[in-house]
Enzyme design. Structure first.
Site, short mmCIF file in Angstrom:
data_model
loop_
_atom_site.label_atom_id
_atom_site.label_comp_id
_atom_site.label_asym_id
_atom_site.label_seq_id
_atom_site.Cartn_x
_atom_site.Cartn_y
_atom_site.Cartn_z
N CYS A 54 24.98 25.12 39.27
CA CYS A 54 23.52 25.16 39.30
C CYS A 54 22.97 24.50 40.55
CB CYS A 54 22.93 24.45 38.07
SG CYS A 54 23.56 25.05 36.49
N ARG B 261 14.92 24.99 38.89
CA ARG B 261 16.36 25.11 39.11
C ARG B 261 16.85 26.53 38.88
NH1 ARG B 261 18.77 23.15 34.23
NH2 ARG B 261 20.82 23.21 35.27
N ASN C 72 25.69 20.75 35.70
CA ASN C 72 27.10 20.59 35.40
C ASN C 72 27.78 19.62 36.37
OD1 ASN C 72 29.28 21.21 33.75
ND2 ASN C 72 29.97 22.89 35.05
#
Length: 323
Positions: free
Chosen positions: A2, A16, A79
């Site tokens: 991400c 995002r 992550n």
């Protein structure tokens, strides 16, 4: 993986890309002020700031991926595999599970400064949401209109970094990404000047050659550099249309397309991109199948309520025919 960014024109924007191989059927979810948050080790908070963001709602609980509260403070979890370390309960600290972290901060803090004070006592508790939903290894970006920080739970403790570039991706740790930017300090948006040799005259043969060497692959390190260069050099008008359009253009510069990154269970791709006007509380998003920008305004809901409000994502491609 991400990418998250913080961006400011007349208003402040935060959002995002969520890159993964499958969706959990997440929804744009508004948590009103009187929805009771029951924290695993910290009791119940009955009243708090309202918030809006993307969440996977389970057992009437919003598992937020990213969110913004009514005061304009924003937060996103990305992550962070192999690096994230969660700990046993510490009686001297505020024990908050990672899936409670966003509500804990956004429910009580109006600024990054207030969040910093909460982080001084924070212990990220190693406790799963359920037997079926295990904890994800994460690190977080927290931003308001004036500053941004990155929070990383490492084996040697909770690290808090000032985020001067307004960008976060994934592994390695944030300090590596900032050091790695020095490898690209020669990049420029201007027409380059030859430094190759005094014995030969070299001239640009194309526009954009000042940025030759800017990474274009999908790794987290390359996405960090690309997003930082694009964001820091971005120019936008101050209208809402110009601002959110530019924000999505920045995210699109590091978006992932299906088929380019094979993982164990398929291909990783950008499931959704988000952009929240943190001053107005409007959450905009696109999905992989629908590039039209959709929006949800938290202030059009009853923010004094006690029940979650969720909007399913509009995923079908919307095409406006002109003839």
């Amino acid at each position: 993986m991400c990418t998250s960014i913080s961006y400011k024109t007349k208003d402040h924007y935060f959002g995002r890309n969520l890159d993964y191989e499958f969706s959990y059927n997440e929804t744009v979810t508004i948590t009103p002020r009187n929805y009771p948050f029951n924290f695993r080790a910290m009791g119940q908070i009955k009243s708090h700031y309202a918030m809006i963001g993307m969440a996977f709602v389970q057992q009437d609980y919003p598992l937020y991926y990213d969110a913004t509260n009514e005061k304009g403070l924003s937060m996103a979890g990305l992550n962070f595999p192999t690096n994230a370390v969660y700990l046993p309960k510490d009686p001297k600290k505020d024990n908050i599970t990672p899936f409670e972290f966003i509500p804990w901060i956004l429910g009580q803090c109006a600024t990054v400064g207030e969040a910093r004070k909460k982080l001084e006592k924070l212990n990220l508790l190693n406790e799963n949401f359920s037997e079926q939903l295990k904890l994800s290894p994460l690190h977080w970006m927290i931003s308001d209109k004036d500053e941004s920080i990155v929070v990383e739970p490492l084996k040697d403790g909770l690290k808090i970094y000032d985020n001067l570039v307004g960008v976060m991706t994934n592994n390695p740790t944030f300090d590596f990404h900032m050091l790695n930017l020095a490898n690209y300090m020669g990049l420029t948006r201007e027409e380059p000047t030859s430094r190759f040799s005094e014995n030969i005259t070299l001239k640009p043969y194309s526009r954009g050659m000042g940025a030759i060497g800017l990474p274009g692959d999908l790794s987290s390190a390359s996405r960090f550099v690309k997003a930082a260069f694009t964001r820091l050099n971005s120019v936008s008008g101050e209208s809402e249309s110009e601002s959110i359009s530019q924000f999505f253009h920045i995210l699109n510069s590091v978006a992932q397309q299906k088929g380019c990154c094979r993982v164990e269970h398929g291909f990783e791709y950008t499931i959704y991109s988000s952009c929240c006007n943190t001053d107005k509380g409007i959450y905009y998003y696109t999905t992989y199948e629908n590039s039209q920008i959709s929006g949800v305004d938290m202030h059009k809901e009853n923010l004094d309520g006690a029940k979650l409000v969720s909007y399913p994502l509009l995923k079908g491609q919307s095409v406006k025919m002109q003839n």
